[in-house]
Scaffold this motif. Sequence first.
Motif, PDB file in Angstrom:
ATOM      1  N   UNK A  17     -21.509  -4.746  20.179  1.00  0.00           N
ATOM      2  CA  UNK A  17     -21.164  -3.533  19.998  1.00  0.00           C
ATOM      3  C   UNK A  17     -20.467  -3.354  18.536  1.00  0.00           C
ATOM      4  N   UNK A  18     -21.192  -2.818  17.581  1.00  0.00           N
ATOM      5  CA  UNK A  18     -20.618  -2.604  16.196  1.00  0.00           C
ATOM      6  C   UNK A  18     -19.954  -1.016  16.181  1.00  0.00           C
ATOM      7  N   UNK A  19     -18.921  -0.961  15.285  1.00  0.00           N
ATOM      8  CA  UNK A  19     -18.236   0.109  15.047  1.00  0.00           C
ATOM      9  C   UNK A  19     -18.177   0.220  13.494  1.00  0.00           C
ATOM     10  N   UNK A  20     -18.369   1.491  12.639  1.00  0.00           N
ATOM     11  CA  UNK A  20     -17.915   1.808  11.351  1.00  0.00           C
ATOM     12  C   UNK A  20     -17.031   2.964  11.405  1.00  0.00           C
ATOM     13  N   UNK A  21     -15.765   2.904  10.616  1.00  0.00           N
ATOM     14  CA  UNK A  21     -14.722   3.646  10.771  1.00  0.00           C
ATOM     15  C   UNK A  21     -14.148   3.768   9.460  1.00  0.00           C
ATOM     16  N   UNK A  22     -14.175   4.970   8.810  1.00  0.00           N
ATOM     17  CA  UNK A  22     -13.128   5.200   7.737  1.00  0.00           C
ATOM     18  C   UNK A  22     -11.939   5.405   8.410  1.00  0.00           C
ATOM     19  N   UNK A  23     -10.765   4.820   8.257  1.00  0.00           N
ATOM     20  CA  UNK A  23      -9.349   4.831   8.705  1.00  0.00           C
ATOM     21  C   UNK A  23      -8.403   5.424   8.034  1.00  0.00           C
ATOM     22  N   UNK A  24      -8.569   5.877   6.628  1.00  0.00           N
ATOM     23  CA  UNK A  24      -7.845   6.585   5.820  1.00  0.00           C
ATOM     24  C   UNK A  24      -6.420   5.961   5.488  1.00  0.00           C
ATOM     25  N   UNK A  25      -6.482   4.646   5.415  1.00  0.00           N
ATOM     26  CA  UNK A  25      -5.241   3.834   5.289  1.00  0.00           C
ATOM     27  C   UNK A  25      -4.564   3.352   6.501  1.00  0.00           C
TER      28      UNK A  25
ATOM     29  N   UNK B  57      -8.185   9.560  12.523  1.00  0.00           N
ATOM     30  CA  UNK B  57      -8.471   9.797  11.021  1.00  0.00           C
ATOM     31  C   UNK B  57      -9.271  11.430  10.808  1.00  0.00           C
ATOM     32  N   UNK B  58      -9.770  11.641   9.510  1.00  0.00           N
ATOM     33  CA  UNK B  58     -10.703  12.647   9.264  1.00  0.00           C
ATOM     34  C   UNK B  58     -11.887  12.525   9.407  1.00  0.00           C
ATOM     35  N   UNK B  59     -12.131  11.285   9.845  1.00  0.00           N
ATOM     36  CA  UNK B  59     -13.658  10.646   9.826  1.00  0.00           C
ATOM     37  C   UNK B  59     -13.614  10.233  11.529  1.00  0.00           C
ATOM     38  N   UNK B  60     -14.836  10.420  12.004  1.00  0.00           N
ATOM     39  CA  UNK B  60     -15.280   9.979  13.115  1.00  0.00           C
ATOM     40  C   UNK B  60     -15.750   8.537  13.148  1.00  0.00           C
ATOM     41  N   UNK B  61     -15.581   7.635  14.096  1.00  0.00           N
ATOM     42  CA  UNK B  61     -16.171   6.252  14.255  1.00  0.00           C
ATOM     43  C   UNK B  61     -17.731   6.644  14.617  1.00  0.00           C
ATOM     44  N   UNK B  62     -18.478   5.694  14.129  1.00  0.00           N
ATOM     45  CA  UNK B  62     -19.885   5.609  14.751  1.00  0.00           C
ATOM     46  C   UNK B  62     -20.125   4.400  15.551  1.00  0.00           C
ATOM     47  N   UNK B  63     -20.685   4.391  16.603  1.00  0.00           N
ATOM     48  CA  UNK B  63     -20.917   3.129  17.314  1.00  0.00           C
ATOM     49  C   UNK B  63     -22.490   2.737  17.136  1.00  0.00           C
ATOM     50  N   UNK B  64     -22.653   1.467  17.234  1.00  0.00           N
ATOM     51  CA  UNK B  64     -23.970   0.979  17.113  1.00  0.00           C
ATOM     52  C   UNK B  64     -23.818  -0.316  18.118  1.00  0.00           C
ATOM     53  N   UNK B  65     -24.764  -0.144  19.551  1.00  0.00           N
ATOM     54  CA  UNK B  65     -24.891  -1.367  20.354  1.00  0.00           C
ATOM     55  C   UNK B  65     -26.303  -1.791  20.388  1.00  0.00           C
ATOM     56  N   UNK B  66     -26.517  -3.033  20.081  1.00  0.00           N
ATOM     57  CA  UNK B  66     -27.719  -3.470  19.858  1.00  0.00           C
ATOM     58  C   UNK B  66     -27.990  -5.042  20.588  1.00  0.00           C
ATOM     59  N   UNK B  67     -28.949  -5.506  20.816  1.00  0.00           N
ATOM     60  CA  UNK B  67     -29.523  -6.724  21.421  1.00  0.00           C
ATOM     61  C   UNK B  67     -29.642  -7.761  20.224  1.00  0.00           C
ATOM     62  N   UNK B  68     -28.871  -8.801  20.282  1.00  0.00           N
ATOM     63  CA  UNK B  68     -29.173  -9.823  19.264  1.00  0.00           C
ATOM     64  C   UNK B  68     -30.171 -10.809  19.604  1.00  0.00           C
ATOM     65  N   UNK B  69     -31.178 -10.851  18.975  1.00  0.00           N
ATOM     66  CA  UNK B  69     -32.288 -11.845  19.443  1.00  0.00           C
ATOM     67  C   UNK B  69     -33.190 -12.359  18.357  1.00  0.00           C
ATOM     68  N   UNK B  70     -33.809 -13.540  18.381  1.00  0.00           N
ATOM     69  CA  UNK B  70     -34.504 -14.047  17.289  1.00  0.00           C
ATOM     70  C   UNK B  70     -35.353 -12.984  16.843  1.00  0.00           C
ATOM     71  N   UNK B  71     -35.594 -12.812  15.287  1.00  0.00           N
ATOM     72  CA  UNK B  71     -36.455 -11.847  14.925  1.00  0.00           C
ATOM     73  C   UNK B  71     -37.424 -12.460  14.056  1.00  0.00           C
ATOM     74  N   UNK B  72     -38.726 -12.472  14.616  1.00  0.00           N
ATOM     75  CA  UNK B  72     -39.733 -13.003  13.243  1.00  0.00           C
ATOM     76  C   UNK B  72     -40.013 -12.228  12.058  1.00  0.00           C
ATOM     77  N   UNK B  73     -39.502 -12.718  11.053  1.00  0.00           N
ATOM     78  CA  UNK B  73     -39.637 -12.034   9.490  1.00  0.00           C
ATOM     79  C   UNK B  73     -40.925 -11.625   9.639  1.00  0.00           C
ATOM     80  N   UNK B  74     -41.096 -10.188   9.336  1.00  0.00           N
ATOM     81  CA  UNK B  74     -42.539  -9.497   9.173  1.00  0.00           C
ATOM     82  C   UNK B  74     -42.925  -9.568   7.771  1.00  0.00           C
ATOM     83  N   UNK B  75     -44.081  -9.532   7.436  1.00  0.00           N
ATOM     84  CA  UNK B  75     -44.540  -9.628   6.028  1.00  0.00           C
ATOM     85  C   UNK B  75     -44.968  -8.115   5.647  1.00  0.00           C
ATOM     86  N   UNK B  76     -44.043  -7.676   5.030  1.00  0.00           N
ATOM     87  CA  UNK B  76     -44.290  -6.151   4.567  1.00  0.00           C
ATOM     88  C   UNK B  76     -44.753  -6.052   3.262  1.00  0.00           C
ATOM     89  N   UNK B  77     -45.416  -4.885   2.876  1.00  0.00           N
ATOM     90  CA  UNK B  77     -46.161  -4.849   1.359  1.00  0.00           C
ATOM     91  C   UNK B  77     -45.099  -5.024   0.336  1.00  0.00           C
TER      92      UNK B  77
END
Length: 425
Positions: free
Chosen positions: A8-16, A229-249
């Motif tokens: 579970x990740x979180x980004x938060x501007x804590x304003x000091x 703070x005057x900002x709201x935290x943004x939460x991101x919950x994700x599964x961490x697993x092996x990712x095969x590097x895709x060949x993008x153009x």
Amino acid sequence: MSSMNTIKFCTFNVKGIHHPIKRKKILSFLKKDKIQIAFLQETHLVAKEHIKLKRDWVGQAYYSSFSSNSRGVAILIHKATPFVLKACKKDPDGRHIIVHGTVYGVEITMTNTYAPSPPSCSFWTRVGTDLEEYKCPLTLLGGDFNCSLDHKLDRTPTDAHKANMGTSLVKMLDDVNLIDIWRTLNPSVRDFTFYSNPHNSYSRIDYFFIPPQITGQVNTCSIGSIHISDHAPVYLEMNICDVTASTRRWRFPSYILNDKDFKKKMEAELDLFFDINDNGETNPENLWESAKAYIRGFIISYMSHRKRTNFIKTQAIRAELNSVLNEKASTFLFYQKQRMYEYGNKPSKYLARLLNQKQTYNTIAGIRDSEGKRHFDRKNISSVFVSFYKSLNKSENKNAIQNITQTPLYTTAEEQAGPRLSSLY
């Protein structure tokens, strides 16, 4: 089948968080929300004060400082999260930090950004260049970007004057192939992360950006409430697993257009190409397709040369920095020995500080079982220990338990005395 572990990740501007009460309040808030990796912006801490964040649930803290009353970013990692650092790049202006390493054995790059207001094109160019240097299949870009991507959905009231502020950011995200995961999951929802009291307006300027190919690993992405703070935290919950590097153009790295040397060489190469190949009889479509292939090869060659040159410069700077750090460390050790000689055997503040700094953590982040399989969950680790000690203390003699049960606990006095003399003859 690859193993998955949820973070579970979180980004938060804590304003000091210079004041210890607010610093404790923010850390307690993140602990209550069970955050494992936190991106903090506007910490307003210098380097020595950033170290104070490494307490309670925080096992690792990476930061970029500027001053005690402006900027500053930090990435805090829970002590139970098995993150192993490989590289860390700090912005000297306290605007962004890149942390590259592995978590649960999977390579990950985390970038925490606090953009200036309004963000400049040169700033996004610098961020995009640093991202390309450490980019991997699991790349996470989060923070306060001080601009909205969609002025109709991400601002209220709508401000046409600020509609183009996110154009440079969109271009940079396209170059590095990252998407706004919250907007992807909520295509038409209006929600906001920042309230401006002077302008009485709401806007969404705090984001998490990820590669589109790992969207399936995201469980949830949500916006909290604006209260600490005057900002709201943004939460991101994700599964961490092996990712095969895709060949993008291949994509043209638009940020190198700010390189004057590149533009001069590109103009010279194009003039040379058309002088040789454009004889007036060549099909314009074939000529243009050939020119694009030639330009692509030149750009790839130029970028490779640029990376090698930058690597050599970086090595020289690292050598100078290492020399300075060695001198600084030796001076510190000299004064530390002097303090230890003067106060080491006395009940003083120096001894108390030394004892407070020795915080030992008994958490086992990961373990392998008898089959070589890795476990990171606490329950699984406990089960592995239980099964190991059961097998360790288990007797290999199958008849041992039977012999013990058949042996009488008590004997008669006659049996204890042994055979009589008469029975020996």
